[in-house]
Design a protein around this motif. Structure first.
Motif, short mmCIF file in Angstrom:
data_model
loop_
_atom_site.label_atom_id
_atom_site.label_comp_id
_atom_site.label_asym_id
_atom_site.label_seq_id
_atom_site.Cartn_x
_atom_site.Cartn_y
_atom_site.Cartn_z
N MET A 168 -6.86 11.07 2.54
CA MET A 168 -5.66 10.27 2.39
C MET A 168 -4.50 10.90 3.14
O MET A 168 -4.25 12.10 3.06
CB MET A 168 -5.32 10.11 0.91
CG MET A 168 -6.30 9.24 0.16
SD MET A 168 -5.69 8.81 -1.47
CE MET A 168 -6.95 7.65 -1.97
N ASP A 169 -3.77 10.08 3.89
CA ASP A 169 -2.65 10.53 4.71
C ASP A 169 -1.38 10.57 3.85
O ASP A 169 -0.63 9.61 3.79
CB ASP A 169 -2.47 9.56 5.88
CG ASP A 169 -1.34 9.98 6.80
OD1 ASP A 169 -0.77 11.07 6.58
OD2 ASP A 169 -1.03 9.20 7.71
N ARG A 215 2.31 -0.54 -2.26
CA ARG A 215 0.95 -0.08 -2.01
C ARG A 215 0.91 1.42 -1.74
O ARG A 215 -0.02 2.11 -2.15
CB ARG A 215 0.33 -0.88 -0.85
CG ARG A 215 0.08 -2.35 -1.20
CD ARG A 215 -0.78 -3.05 -0.16
NE ARG A 215 -0.11 -3.18 1.12
CZ ARG A 215 0.72 -4.16 1.45
NH1 ARG A 215 1.02 -5.11 0.57
NH2 ARG A 215 1.27 -4.23 2.65
N ALA A 216 1.94 1.90 -1.07
CA ALA A 216 2.01 3.35 -0.80
C ALA A 216 2.17 4.12 -2.10
O ALA A 216 1.54 5.18 -2.30
CB ALA A 216 3.17 3.64 0.14
N ALA A 217 3.02 3.62 -3.01
CA ALA A 217 3.23 4.29 -4.29
C ALA A 217 1.93 4.34 -5.10
O ALA A 217 1.59 5.38 -5.69
CB ALA A 217 4.32 3.57 -5.09
N LEU A 218 1.20 3.23 -5.10
CA LEU A 218 -0.07 3.20 -5.83
C LEU A 218 -1.07 4.19 -5.23
O LEU A 218 -1.80 4.88 -5.94
CB LEU A 218 -0.65 1.79 -5.81
CG LEU A 218 0.16 0.73 -6.59
CD1 LEU A 218 -0.44 -0.66 -6.37
CD2 LEU A 218 0.20 1.05 -8.08
N ALA A 219 -1.07 4.26 -3.90
CA ALA A 219 -1.99 5.18 -3.23
C ALA A 219 -1.63 6.63 -3.52
O ALA A 219 -2.51 7.46 -3.73
CB ALA A 219 -1.98 4.92 -1.72
N LEU A 220 -0.33 6.93 -3.54
CA LEU A 220 0.11 8.30 -3.87
C LEU A 220 -0.30 8.66 -5.29
O LEU A 220 -0.68 9.80 -5.58
CB LEU A 220 1.62 8.42 -3.71
CG LEU A 220 2.10 8.54 -2.26
CD1 LEU A 220 3.59 8.23 -2.16
CD2 LEU A 220 1.81 9.93 -1.71
N ASP A 274 -2.94 7.61 -6.69
CA ASP A 274 -4.38 7.88 -6.64
C ASP A 274 -4.70 9.26 -6.06
O ASP A 274 -5.73 9.84 -6.39
CB ASP A 274 -5.08 6.81 -5.81
CG ASP A 274 -5.10 5.45 -6.52
OD1 ASP A 274 -4.97 5.45 -7.77
OD2 ASP A 274 -5.21 4.42 -5.84
N ILE A 275 -3.83 9.77 -5.19
CA ILE A 275 -4.06 11.11 -4.61
C ILE A 275 -4.04 12.17 -5.70
O ILE A 275 -4.81 13.11 -5.70
CB ILE A 275 -2.99 11.43 -3.54
CG1 ILE A 275 -3.26 10.59 -2.29
CG2 ILE A 275 -2.98 12.91 -3.19
CD1 ILE A 275 -2.22 10.77 -1.21
N LEU A 328 4.15 8.88 -10.09
CA LEU A 328 4.00 10.03 -10.98
C LEU A 328 3.38 9.61 -12.32
O LEU A 328 2.56 10.32 -12.89
CB LEU A 328 5.36 10.68 -11.22
CG LEU A 328 5.89 11.50 -10.03
CD1 LEU A 328 7.39 11.73 -10.17
CD2 LEU A 328 5.15 12.83 -9.91
N GLY A 329 3.78 8.44 -12.81
CA GLY A 329 3.19 7.93 -14.03
C GLY A 329 1.71 7.64 -13.85
O GLY A 329 0.91 7.85 -14.76
N ARG A 330 1.35 7.18 -12.67
CA ARG A 330 -0.05 6.88 -12.36
C ARG A 330 -0.86 8.18 -12.29
O ARG A 330 -2.02 8.21 -12.70
CB ARG A 330 -0.11 6.13 -11.03
CG ARG A 330 -1.44 5.51 -10.69
CD ARG A 330 -1.30 4.71 -9.40
NE ARG A 330 -2.55 4.16 -8.94
CZ ARG A 330 -3.04 2.98 -9.31
NH1 ARG A 330 -2.36 2.24 -10.15
NH2 ARG A 330 -4.18 2.53 -8.82
N ILE A 331 -0.25 9.24 -11.78
CA ILE A 331 -0.92 10.55 -11.72
C ILE A 331 -1.17 11.06 -13.14
O ILE A 331 -2.22 11.60 -13.45
CB ILE A 331 -0.09 11.55 -10.90
CG1 ILE A 331 -0.10 11.14 -9.43
CG2 ILE A 331 -0.62 12.98 -11.06
CD1 ILE A 331 0.88 11.91 -8.56
#
Length: 300
Positions: free
Chosen positions: A22-23, A41-46, A48-49, A76-79
């Protein structure tokens, strides 16, 4: 075929998958992109990282752009759980918005954040203490058991913040521990406990709050009167009527207000006696209390 300007070039910045994974740098840039869809989409991908994205996202909370801050918080909440220590540190940031977003995200993470938020109640910074208590109050029922344990903490402000959070959560499991806190050695804790019991509204607290009215400190007596008014227990009417004769205007005012909320007719005559009180606030409280009682008992 027409293309929206900038979208084609943004695909490189937004490119989630690369030959090396992931970039992340591209994704951090992408959450600042003018196109809202790309930002999301970028926030969701971050998110997922995971852990490697935490520190860049904490930095993004400091951005001037409010959308970027929200999206960083979303990621951050997704992390989730692994982001908690950095978010706890962010509660002490100088920037008000950073602290607010960190509080919000910790509350969204929920139960895994509870132990570290309880620990943060001991922080020397009062704003960090209150933000931790606020996050715990938003998490709600899962935080109750540890908040009850915090009522016995050696540090007075930990007890105060825990009492406040329990009052906001309004879980009846906290009633008995809060009744004990009305007898705390610190007046601020006693004050907060009386107020919290009023918010919860359990009538088991009426007798204890009646005893709190005998405190020499009006800053404890008055929250007790408010709490009794919220409870609506007629068992405390005689004690509150006695408080109408107190030399402290603050106590007379609180007692009149509480009697109005309880609505018992037998308090009317004593309330009429203070319609000529030397203090304007007391006179007004007595008048409003009489009106409330009459209205409540109209037609009975």
């Amino acid at each position: 075929m027409l293309h929206a300007p900038g979208v084609g070039s943004a695909k490189k910045a937004y490119s989630i998958h690369t030959t090396s994974g992931m970039d992340m740098d591209g994704l951090i840039k992408a959450i600042r992109h003018p196109n809202l869809g790309i930002r999301w989409r970028a926030a969701l991908a971050l998110g997922d990282i995971g852990e490697p994205a935490i520190k860049p996202l904490i930095r993004a909370l400091r951005e001037n752009d409010q959308d970027v801050r929200w999206l960083a918080g979303l990621a951050l909440g997704r992390i989730g759980e692994v982001a908690i220590p950095q978010l706890i540190r962010a509660l002490s940031e100088e920037d008000h918005d950073v602290r607010w977003h960190a509080t919000r995200v910790l509350a969204e993470i929920g139960e895994p954040a509870i132990p570290q938020l309880i620990a943060a109640l001991r922080d020397d910074d009062s704003d960090t203490q209150w933000r931790s208590a606020y996050a715990l109050s938003l998490i709600g029922e899962p935080a109750v058991d540890l908040l009850i344990l915090a009522l016995k903490d050696k540090i007075w402000w930990v007890r105060v913040r825990a009492v406040w959070a329990l009052g906001e959560i309004r879980d009846k499991r906290a009633v008995e521990p809060l009744i004990q806190s009305v007898n705390d050695q610190d007046w601020y804790v006693r004050w907060a406990a009386a107020d919290a019991l009023g918010k919860i509204g359990d009538k088991r607290a009426a007798m204890c709050l009646g005893k709190a009215l005998k405190e020499p400190d009006s800053f404890v007596q008055v929250p007790a009167t408010w709490a009794l008014g919220k409870l609506g227990s007629d068992a405390s009417v005689d004690t509150l009527v006695h408080c109408l004769k107190c030399s402290d205007w603050y106590v007379r005012w609180g007692a009149a207000d509480a009697l109005g909320n309880i609505g018992e007719m037998r308090a009317l005559e004593d309330l009429k006696k203070i319609l000529e009180d030397k203090d304007e606030y007391v006179r007004r409280a007595a008048y409003e209390a009489i009106e409330k009682i009459r209205k409540k008992n109209a037609g009975t």
